[in-house]
Design a protein around this motif. Structure first.
Motif, short mmCIF file in Angstrom:
data_model
loop_
_atom_site.label_atom_id
_atom_site.label_comp_id
_atom_site.label_asym_id
_atom_site.label_seq_id
_atom_site.Cartn_x
_atom_site.Cartn_y
_atom_site.Cartn_z
N ALA A 55 0.83 -1.21 0.00
CA ALA A 55 0.00 0.00 0.00
C ALA A 55 0.86 1.25 0.00
O ALA A 55 0.49 2.28 -0.60
CB ALA A 55 -0.92 -0.02 1.21
N THR A 56 2.02 1.19 0.65
CA THR A 56 2.92 2.34 0.69
C THR A 56 3.40 2.72 -0.71
O THR A 56 3.69 3.89 -0.99
CB THR A 56 4.13 2.03 1.60
OG1 THR A 56 3.66 1.84 2.94
CG2 THR A 56 5.14 3.15 1.59
N GLU A 57 3.44 1.73 -1.61
CA GLU A 57 3.87 2.00 -2.98
C GLU A 57 2.70 2.36 -3.89
O GLU A 57 2.84 2.47 -5.10
CB GLU A 57 4.61 0.79 -3.55
CG GLU A 57 5.89 0.49 -2.78
CD GLU A 57 6.81 -0.45 -3.55
OE1 GLU A 57 6.95 -0.29 -4.78
OE2 GLU A 57 7.38 -1.35 -2.92
N ILE A 69 10.43 -9.06 1.11
CA ILE A 69 10.77 -9.88 -0.05
C ILE A 69 9.59 -9.96 -1.02
O ILE A 69 9.73 -9.69 -2.22
CB ILE A 69 11.22 -11.28 0.38
CG1 ILE A 69 12.54 -11.23 1.12
CG2 ILE A 69 11.34 -12.21 -0.84
CD1 ILE A 69 12.99 -12.56 1.72
N ASN A 70 8.42 -10.36 -0.52
CA ASN A 70 7.29 -10.57 -1.43
C ASN A 70 6.81 -9.28 -2.07
O ASN A 70 6.44 -9.26 -3.25
CB ASN A 70 6.14 -11.25 -0.69
CG ASN A 70 6.32 -12.76 -0.61
OD1 ASN A 70 6.94 -13.36 -1.48
ND2 ASN A 70 5.77 -13.38 0.43
N SER A 71 6.82 -8.17 -1.33
CA SER A 71 6.40 -6.91 -1.94
C SER A 71 7.38 -6.50 -3.05
O SER A 71 6.96 -6.00 -4.11
CB SER A 71 6.30 -5.81 -0.89
OG SER A 71 7.54 -5.56 -0.27
N ALA A 72 8.68 -6.74 -2.83
CA ALA A 72 9.66 -6.42 -3.88
C ALA A 72 9.46 -7.28 -5.12
O ALA A 72 9.48 -6.79 -6.25
CB ALA A 72 11.07 -6.59 -3.32
N LEU A 73 9.24 -8.59 -4.92
CA LEU A 73 9.05 -9.49 -6.05
C LEU A 73 7.78 -9.15 -6.82
O LEU A 73 7.76 -9.16 -8.07
CB LEU A 73 8.99 -10.94 -5.56
CG LEU A 73 10.26 -11.49 -4.90
CD1 LEU A 73 10.04 -12.93 -4.44
CD2 LEU A 73 11.45 -11.43 -5.86
N ILE A 74 6.71 -8.82 -6.12
CA ILE A 74 5.46 -8.48 -6.78
C ILE A 74 5.60 -7.21 -7.60
O ILE A 74 5.05 -7.09 -8.70
CB ILE A 74 4.33 -8.32 -5.73
CG1 ILE A 74 3.95 -9.70 -5.16
CG2 ILE A 74 3.09 -7.65 -6.33
CD1 ILE A 74 3.05 -9.63 -3.95
N GLN A 75 6.39 -6.27 -7.10
CA GLN A 75 6.59 -5.01 -7.82
C GLN A 75 7.68 -5.10 -8.88
O GLN A 75 8.04 -4.10 -9.50
CB GLN A 75 6.93 -3.89 -6.82
CG GLN A 75 5.88 -3.67 -5.74
CD GLN A 75 4.60 -3.04 -6.27
OE1 GLN A 75 4.38 -2.97 -7.47
NE2 GLN A 75 3.73 -2.60 -5.37
#
Length: 499
Positions: free
Chosen positions: A37-39, A363-369
């Motif tokens: 959400a921050t992104e 990790i997961n937020s980086a991979l999703i983005q």
């Protein structure tokens, strides 16, 4: 006072669309929602119960970055470089918690503390020597000392780890969830997921009784994953751990984290209280889930250990237990689900659920983005660890032994022998029945086969539920699933209840 997280979260009703749907609202799920959400992405979080009402609510909240099963053991299985990255990622998780609680002004008793690993009474000090060498290899700060401020421990060998941490996890998550909602994220409690599917167009569809959610990506953060039946479950095992809180005068012992070298080990910390009284939180007594129903004995042993070493403790104020999923190589499974394109998982926290949850979110937020992560290799769900084959075989023997239990007699010969307030397995013809009689005498008869892959259930009298020893599912006495990986209720069974 009970802390409610996202108290206005209602069950999902109708179909929804979002960028990322997260299943599971513990530390991993809510932290992932915050990062996404921050992104600026639209995020929706679903939980089968209350938000933050599952295993995260049972943590003792030790924020310690070194391997829960000892760094020396991790180096033996995965080598120095992976062990160094593991330490680095777990330390970064504590930094991230500190950063977020400052940025969002969350009052959660966060503080940096020293952590003390101390030689258990009547044990060899070699474990301290080996661990000192291992911790130095991964680059973590460590100091060797003699003695901790517990009775009988003045001459025990000790390792001191600076800049550990602790906090009140539910107060933290209350503030974190509020920050997610302020960024247009939404939470849905009491929403049971029935299926997760990837469409040909790459979108993920999550189906519930109240409606469907269509998203470009999904994160399954349900403690034990509901998106996989075998691949990940065979590489980890459920363990139950016990905890209790005592009142203690302020200043009775230094505010720090403490844990000993026993296996299973004891772990201790303070939680600030009101006036001149704090709470001392002590945990231990671990065993494989479903393989013991002796919580009272374990609490008695935990209390005796505590009063022997910390005689300043006063009355017991709380008792609880929680489930830990230990992986065969000590790190969780975080990242893209094997065989999936846009479904990500978080599981196998191995006794470090809080720091693992925050690492997983990063990790997961980086991979999703579409970004990489320096730590992805450490936690990759598809990884293979040949050196852990002994652990793999040991943990999977449980399932083999478990299925053999279907051939054994029931615990009671007839349902009429079942007392009020008790549960037991009863043979009924060719079937095994999980039977429970409530305080009013009403009988609940359900199949004794877990709805995940059919393992034989065991009664847990302390939690008043049915436990699956194979992969950690829990069911209420009426068969309602309480904990993943099972999502379906136990089948009702007709059995005559003769007086």
């Amino acid at each position: 006072m009970e802390v409610e997280v996202a108290p206005n979260a209602a069950p999902l009703q109708g179909d929804k669309e979002c960028d990322v749907v997260i299943i599971g609202a513990g530390i991993a799920g809510i932290s992932t929602a915050y990062e996404i959400a921050t992104e600026g992405a639209r995020v929706l979080v679903i939980d089968r119960g209350k938000i933050a009402g599952g295993i995260t609510a049972r943590t003792t909240a030790h924020l310690a970055p070194l391997c829960d099963d000892l760094t020396s053991a991790m180096i033996g299985l995965r080598g120095e470089e992976i062990s160094r990255l593991f330490y680095e990622s777990q330390a970064a998780a504590i930094d991230r918690i500190e950063e977020i609680q400052n940025k969002e002004a969350i009052d959660c008793d966060f503080r940096r503390l020293d952590g003390y690993l101390f030689q258990a009474l009547n044990t060899d000090s070699k474990i301290i020597e080996d661990e000192l060498d291992a911790v130095r290899k991964v680059g973590a700060p460590v100091h060797r000392l003699v003695g901790v401020p517990f009775s009988h421990c003045e001459q025990q060998h000790v390792l001191r780890y600076p800049r550990q941490g602790t906090f009140h996890p539910l107060r933290y998550l209350k503030g974190l969830a509020a920050a997610v909602e302020a960024k247009a994220g939404t939470f849905h409690a009491d929403t049971v997921v029935e299926s997760i599917e990837e469409r040909d167009d790459g979108k993920v569809v999550v189906s519930t009784a109240g409606g469907k959610v269509v998203a470009r990506a999904a994160v399954v953060a349900t403690n034990s994953p509901i998106v996989d039946r075998f691949a990940l479950h065979t590489k980890m095992a459920p363990y139950r751990s016990y905890a209790m809180a005592f009142s203690i005068g302020k200043g009775a012992i230094p505010d720090a984290l403490y844990w000993d070298t026993l296996d299973p080990y004891h772990y201790v910390r303070l939680q600030p209280g009101e006036g001149q009284t704090d709470h001392l939180i002590v945990g231990g007594g671990d065993h494989k889930s479903g393989e013991a129903d002796d919580a009272e004995v374990r609490f008695q042993a935990l209390e005796a250990w505590t009063r022997n070493l910390i005689p300043a403790v006063q009355e017991v104020t709380h008792r609880w237990s929680g489930q830990i999923l230990d992986t065969i190589d000590y790190a969780g499974f975080i990242g893209k689900n094997p065989g999936s394109e846009n479904i990500y998982v978080h599981t196998g926290d191995s006794g470090q659920g809080i720091t693992h949850g925050v690492v997983g979110a990063m990790i997961n937020s980086a991979l999703i983005q579409g970004r990489g992560s320096n730590w992805a290799e450490v936690y990759a769900p598809s990884r293979k660890t040949p050196a852990a084959i002994v652990n793999f075989v040991k943990e999977n023997i449980t399932a083999v032994k478990n299925f053999a239990e279907y051939l054994a007699p029931g615990e009671l010969s007839a349902v009429s022998d079942l007392k009020a307030g008790h549960g037991a397995i009863i043979r009924h013809g060719l079937s095994k029945i999980a039977a429970y009689r409530d305080s009013a005498g009403k009988l609940y008869a359900r199949s004794a086969a877990c709805t995940h892959i059919g393992c034989h259930l065991h009664w847990n009298s302390f939690e008043t539920c049915w436990d699956c020893p194979c992969h950690g599912s829990h069911f209420a006495f009426d068969g309602t699933p309480l904990n993943a990986p099972a999502v379906s209720p136990l089948a009702a069974h007709e059995i005559e209840d003769k007086p």
